[in-house]
Design an enzyme around this catalytic site. Sequence first.
Site, short mmCIF file in Angstrom:
data_model
loop_
_atom_site.label_atom_id
_atom_site.label_comp_id
_atom_site.label_asym_id
_atom_site.label_seq_id
_atom_site.Cartn_x
_atom_site.Cartn_y
_atom_site.Cartn_z
N CYS A 2 10.11 -13.87 -3.75
CA CYS A 2 8.80 -13.25 -3.65
C CYS A 2 7.85 -14.14 -4.43
CB CYS A 2 8.79 -11.86 -4.29
SG CYS A 2 9.85 -10.67 -3.45
N GLY A 31 6.95 -15.38 0.75
CA GLY A 31 7.25 -14.09 1.34
C GLY A 31 6.18 -13.65 2.30
N ASN A 111 9.46 -10.92 -8.97
CA ASN A 111 10.21 -11.79 -8.08
C ASN A 111 11.61 -11.93 -8.64
OD1 ASN A 111 11.24 -13.96 -6.54
ND2 ASN A 111 10.21 -15.48 -7.81
N GLY A 112 12.62 -11.60 -7.85
CA GLY A 112 13.99 -11.74 -8.33
C GLY A 112 14.84 -10.56 -7.95
N TYR A 270 13.90 -26.08 -1.28
CA TYR A 270 13.49 -25.32 -0.12
C TYR A 270 12.32 -24.37 -0.37
CZ TYR A 270 13.84 -21.79 3.58
OH TYR A 270 13.56 -20.93 4.59
#
Length: 499
Positions: A2, A31, A111-112, A270
Amino acid sequence: MCGVVGLLLADGEEHCCAELVDGLTTLQHRGQDAAGIVTACTKSEWESVKFSLVRDLGLVRDVFARVPAAQSLRGNVGIGHVRYPTAGGGSAMNCQPLYVNFPCGLCLAHNGNLTNASELRSQLIEAHRHINTDSDSEVLLNVFAEHLGGALLKEEEQQQQSNNIEAAVFSAAEKTMKRCRGGYAAVMLIHNVGLLAFRDPWGIRPLVFGVRGGGDTAVASESVALDTLGFSLERDVAPGEVVLVRPELPIVTRVCHAISLTPCIFEYVYFSRPDSLMNGVSVYEAQLRMGEKLAGKIRRTFPNDHGIDVVIAVPDTSRPIALQCAYSLDTPYREGFIKNRYVGRTFIMPGNRTKGVRLKLNTIKTEFRGKAVLLVDDSIVRGTTSTELVQMAREAGARKVFFISASPEVRYPNVYGINISSSTELIAHNRTPDDVAAKLGADWVLFQDLPDLEDCVRSLNSTLSRFETSVFSGTYVTNDVRLLEDNNIITSPPTTTIS
Ligand SMILES: *[C@@H]1O[C@H](CO)[C@@H](O)[C@H](O)[C@H]1NC(C)=O
Ligand SMILES: *[C@@H]1O[C@H](CO)[C@@H](O)[C@H](O)[C@H]1NC(C)=O
Ligand SMILES: *[C@@H]1O[C@H](CO)[C@@H](O)[C@H](O)[C@H]1NC(C)=O
Ligand SMILES: *[C@@H]1O[C@H](CO)[C@@H](O)[C@H](O)[C@H]1NC(C)=O
Ligand SMILES: *[C@@H]1O[C@H](CO)[C@@H](O)[C@H](O)[C@H]1NC(C)=O
């Protein structure tokens, strides 16, 4: 995966919403599933301040086109989130930021993924808290709320309340980090206090902060968001560090509970934009080195003649990698796949992945016809996209199709927020590179060696001794995840204690 962003503008008359939308748009690659923003004002009488919250499924531009955003989101402080669905699934209810009213009024965007969310959830329910979603972010928020409530009461008993909100916040953050295992980078809006940001004790997920003339402060998942908004990057938030930003006060930071820095290496391959700077490492430069290492791998494997006529990147993330690989091999680099830039990534796109690839990419036939082509991609996860690409290359007339991946074989599930959850769906699960080549229909397939990949990043910052590499190695830095025989995982209490 995210993206998060937080802003506090020094001028209490200003509104931060438009800039939060811009910041989130810059982080959209992290996201595309949902977006949300919450704002408040630090200047008004604090009893009358309301949080303004807008969140919904969709891209940032869609969510904030539907509401007259600038009018409904008032105030100079706020946080925002773009979601790639991890825990909790893809419903609108799990959109962030999330809110709880006690203590103070708290909002969180994260995020996570917490690896011990289910145990924590049970403990919260026992303590008479209501958890209304399946999201681990709601667990994180409530754990923090519980500890902040406790800390404030304690300060009050000692009659230090007025000057010691800072101590209470740091104490709550420390207790939260001691209880929550996993990878998390969080930003919070605390009513009548300001902005809070913290990163898990391993620094798995990224988080940076920056400042701008006039006393504005921003926090974001990636430095590109700071660039876009005209902030200068101060630095990465350290593992287990808490950053507290309040109006008219200097920024206060404290490392509350650090274990060791093990940033997620997939960010460099990535996830992150190449123009981001992470732990002092330019993602783009790391990717150039990945290309060099891939060329080395090809030379080691085929010392006499690799037989490649042309190197072609799978757009967009692998372009710098392919470019440098071609340069090192002294072989031409060509654009062979053209991307429709209005279709999202297939890794993230729900539904039919196979069809997705052809919607997204088309071939330039002349670059393939009669040639032995090397396709370069950042990774091969499930192999659906790669199989399709090999087939498209053949249909375009390639004589031979070779495939190389800038990351090693993805063999194990990820528990830190990347949706790679079951080993059996991974093409490299129980397969050698030759087996994978047969599956993809390629003449040969090669993967980057893990030590080489680590070197690409480490050579740009030698202090980065360890990385989070579980999808390649099956080693989980939080020590609470065990691999089963079928390479799937279970979580269990940590095998070593941390305190
Ligand atoms: C995660 O990926 C799997 C496919 O590998 C998909 O079925 C699932 O819906 C994804 N989960 C979320 C929450 O996106
Ligand atoms: C994770 O949650 C479980 C259950 O609350 C707890 O036993 C464990 O100590 C938690 N945290 C850590 C650091 O393992
Ligand atoms: C290397 O990374 C560490 C940890 O993030 C950071 O403190 C340091 O500043 C970085 N070095 C450089 C040269 O950026
Ligand atoms: C996905 O699309 C491909 C190509 O159009 C088709 O062959 C396949 O049956 C589709 N799969 C599903 C699950 O719809
Ligand atoms: C989050 O952690 C749980 C517990 O370890 C795990 O089952 C789940 O797959 C993880 N999800 C993601 C997206 O990392």
